[in-house]
Design a protein around this motif. Sequence first.
Motif, PDB file in Angstrom:
ATOM      1  N   LEU A 132     123.674  43.268  58.400  1.00  0.00           N
ATOM      2  CA  LEU A 132     123.770  41.811  58.266  1.00  0.00           C
ATOM      3  C   LEU A 132     122.493  41.235  57.465  1.00  0.00           C
ATOM      4  CD1 LEU A 132     126.028  39.556  58.570  1.00  0.00           C
ATOM      5  CD2 LEU A 132     124.820  38.995  60.772  1.00  0.00           C
ATOM      6  N   TRP A 133     122.774  40.495  56.395  1.00  0.00           N
ATOM      7  CA  TRP A 133     121.920  39.924  55.499  1.00  0.00           C
ATOM      8  C   TRP A 133     122.289  38.352  55.540  1.00  0.00           C
ATOM      9  CZ3 TRP A 133     124.318  39.058  50.820  1.00  0.00           C
ATOM     10  CH2 TRP A 133     125.240  40.206  50.588  1.00  0.00           C
ATOM     11  N   GLU A 134     121.095  37.894  55.100  1.00  0.00           N
ATOM     12  CA  GLU A 134     121.136  36.168  54.988  1.00  0.00           C
ATOM     13  C   GLU A 134     120.915  35.552  56.284  1.00  0.00           C
ATOM     14  OE1 GLU A 134     121.365  33.948  52.487  1.00  0.00           O
ATOM     15  OE2 GLU A 134     121.410  35.691  51.197  1.00  0.00           O
ATOM     16  N   SER A 135     120.016  34.791  56.483  1.00  0.00           N
ATOM     17  CA  SER A 135     119.073  34.503  57.775  1.00  0.00           C
ATOM     18  C   SER A 135     120.168  33.565  58.581  1.00  0.00           C
ATOM     19  CB  SER A 135     117.892  33.595  57.408  1.00  0.00           C
ATOM     20  OG  SER A 135     118.074  32.698  56.445  1.00  0.00           O
ATOM     21  N   ASN A 136     121.083  32.608  58.054  1.00  0.00           N
ATOM     22  CA  ASN A 136     121.918  31.621  58.497  1.00  0.00           C
ATOM     23  C   ASN A 136     122.877  32.448  59.162  1.00  0.00           C
ATOM     24  OD1 ASN A 136     120.341  29.374  58.192  1.00  0.00           O
ATOM     25  ND2 ASN A 136     121.555  28.803  56.411  1.00  0.00           N
ATOM     26  N   PRO A 137     123.914  33.292  58.608  1.00  0.00           N
ATOM     27  CA  PRO A 137     124.682  34.025  59.171  1.00  0.00           C
ATOM     28  C   PRO A 137     124.127  34.896  60.451  1.00  0.00           C
ATOM     29  CG  PRO A 137     125.166  34.133  56.937  1.00  0.00           C
ATOM     30  CD  PRO A 137     123.885  33.422  57.068  1.00  0.00           C
ATOM     31  N   ILE A 138     122.837  35.569  60.126  1.00  0.00           N
ATOM     32  CA  ILE A 138     122.321  36.315  61.198  1.00  0.00           C
ATOM     33  C   ILE A 138     121.941  35.384  62.478  1.00  0.00           C
ATOM     34  CG2 ILE A 138     120.062  37.683  62.108  1.00  0.00           C
ATOM     35  CD1 ILE A 138     119.522  38.334  59.024  1.00  0.00           C
TER      36      ILE A 138
ATOM     37  N   ARG B  31     117.468  49.568  50.764  1.00  0.00           N
ATOM     38  CA  ARG B  31     118.721  49.083  49.577  1.00  0.00           C
ATOM     39  C   ARG B  31     120.081  49.328  50.188  1.00  0.00           C
ATOM     40  NH1 ARG B  31     118.823  48.333  44.004  1.00  0.00           N
ATOM     41  NH2 ARG B  31     117.227  49.818  43.670  1.00  0.00           N
ATOM     42  N   ALA B  32     120.112  50.487  50.942  1.00  0.00           N
ATOM     43  CA  ALA B  32     121.348  50.720  51.771  1.00  0.00           C
ATOM     44  C   ALA B  32     121.607  49.768  52.859  1.00  0.00           C
ATOM     45  CB  ALA B  32     121.352  52.109  52.409  1.00  0.00           C
ATOM     46  N   LEU B  33     120.613  48.945  53.264  1.00  0.00           N
ATOM     47  CA  LEU B  33     121.097  48.150  54.470  1.00  0.00           C
ATOM     48  C   LEU B  33     121.219  46.540  53.703  1.00  0.00           C
ATOM     49  CD1 LEU B  33     118.014  48.856  57.001  1.00  0.00           C
ATOM     50  CD2 LEU B  33     120.329  49.694  57.049  1.00  0.00           C
ATOM     51  N   ASN B  34     120.247  46.432  52.752  1.00  0.00           N
ATOM     52  CA  ASN B  34     120.600  45.118  51.935  1.00  0.00           C
ATOM     53  C   ASN B  34     120.463  45.454  50.376  1.00  0.00           C
ATOM     54  OD1 ASN B  34     120.705  42.555  50.801  1.00  0.00           O
ATOM     55  ND2 ASN B  34     119.173  41.637  51.996  1.00  0.00           N
TER      56      ASN B  34
ATOM     57  N   ASN C 188     112.550  32.305  56.226  1.00  0.00           N
ATOM     58  CA  ASN C 188     113.904  32.896  56.332  1.00  0.00           C
ATOM     59  C   ASN C 188     113.662  33.996  57.391  1.00  0.00           C
ATOM     60  OD1 ASN C 188     115.091  31.230  54.332  1.00  0.00           O
ATOM     61  ND2 ASN C 188     114.081  32.894  52.693  1.00  0.00           N
ATOM     62  N   SER C 189     112.774  34.589  57.553  1.00  0.00           N
ATOM     63  CA  SER C 189     112.364  35.305  58.520  1.00  0.00           C
ATOM     64  C   SER C 189     112.113  34.739  59.813  1.00  0.00           C
ATOM     65  CB  SER C 189     111.368  36.410  58.373  1.00  0.00           C
ATOM     66  OG  SER C 189     111.575  37.158  57.232  1.00  0.00           O
ATOM     67  N   ARG C 190     111.222  33.821  59.888  1.00  0.00           N
ATOM     68  CA  ARG C 190     110.770  32.646  61.018  1.00  0.00           C
ATOM     69  C   ARG C 190     112.059  32.335  61.803  1.00  0.00           C
ATOM     70  NH1 ARG C 190     106.915  27.374  61.832  1.00  0.00           N
ATOM     71  NH2 ARG C 190     106.798  27.811  64.076  1.00  0.00           N
ATOM     72  N   ARG C 191     113.263  31.765  61.165  1.00  0.00           N
ATOM     73  CA  ARG C 191     114.152  31.152  61.942  1.00  0.00           C
ATOM     74  C   ARG C 191     114.877  32.137  62.775  1.00  0.00           C
ATOM     75  NH1 ARG C 191     117.897  28.934  56.864  1.00  0.00           N
ATOM     76  NH2 ARG C 191     115.990  28.789  55.638  1.00  0.00           N
ATOM     77  N   VAL C 192     114.882  33.452  61.978  1.00  0.00           N
ATOM     78  CA  VAL C 192     115.563  34.454  62.912  1.00  0.00           C
ATOM     79  C   VAL C 192     114.893  35.084  64.067  1.00  0.00           C
ATOM     80  CG1 VAL C 192     116.592  36.690  62.808  1.00  0.00           C
ATOM     81  CG2 VAL C 192     117.194  35.236  60.974  1.00  0.00           C
TER      82      VAL C 192
ATOM     83  N   PRO D  21     115.383  38.248  55.881  1.00  0.00           N
ATOM     84  CA  PRO D  21     115.640  39.225  56.962  1.00  0.00           C
ATOM     85  C   PRO D  21     116.861  40.122  56.912  1.00  0.00           C
ATOM     86  CG  PRO D  21     116.349  37.096  57.327  1.00  0.00           C
ATOM     87  CD  PRO D  21     115.615  36.855  56.044  1.00  0.00           C
ATOM     88  N   VAL D  22     116.910  41.058  57.775  1.00  0.00           N
ATOM     89  CA  VAL D  22     118.213  41.898  57.863  1.00  0.00           C
ATOM     90  C   VAL D  22     118.310  42.151  59.187  1.00  0.00           C
ATOM     91  CG1 VAL D  22     119.380  44.050  57.157  1.00  0.00           C
ATOM     92  CG2 VAL D  22     118.011  42.822  55.403  1.00  0.00           C
TER      93      VAL D  22
END
Length: 218
Positions: free
Chosen positions: A66-72, A48-51, A13-17, A57-58
Amino acid sequence: MMMQLYVTDVSPNSRRVLAAIGHLELEGETRIRKFDLMKGEHRTEEFRALNPNQKVPVLVDGDLKLWESNPIMIYLCERQGAGEFCPTDRIGRIEVLRWMSWEVLHYNKALGEIVWESVAKAGFGLGAPDQEKIDAALENYHRFAAVLESHLESRDFVLGDRLTVADFAVGSHSALAMHPGSQVPLDDYPNIKAWYQRLEDVPSWSATAPRALAEAAE
Ligand SMILES: N[C@@H](CCC(=O)N[C@@H](CS)C(=O)NCC(=O)O)C(=O)O
């Protein structure tokens, strides 16, 4: 202001971003912050305040958290104007959404369980693979791999003849799937195997290959 991207190693999930950042040439505008999840570096109140899920990834861009790799990835494409890499016409956009939904819920869910047990767990020192879990995931993997295999019969990439953000999403686990210790039956799926290889040949994708995995395979 620089964007901040929180990631970790050996994380599809980190790699794709990270690959999207490279592909869109946003490296100069992004500060990468890498957590060691095994040390619990993500388990802080600040993060936690960010996600609230405390997962990477965030992406933080100004006020946007923004969290969740695809929307990012989609956000980065929109921000940068990604052209054909992220189609904005009605059909192209819905195809991207379709394959992203499918990979999360079906293809990479099954694949993720297999590679977690057969590759990643050992890499993190978390014990031997649970063969029962692998066998259960394999049933689902075969079901959904057959769909992708047949889709790729007449296409080089998920949306056709060009690389798009859908390849980064569906192909996110390529390195784990192709790892020598992986129990993913890629020999049964030559079109998927060739497509994974094609993806690994894309410079922005290969630049994000998980180094820890390559070292573990040596
Ligand atoms: N659906 C999320 C999944 C995020 C996810 O599961 N991240 C993992 C690393 S690959 C994580 O942060 N795990 C730490 C934890 O759950 O404590 C995405 O695509 O961003």
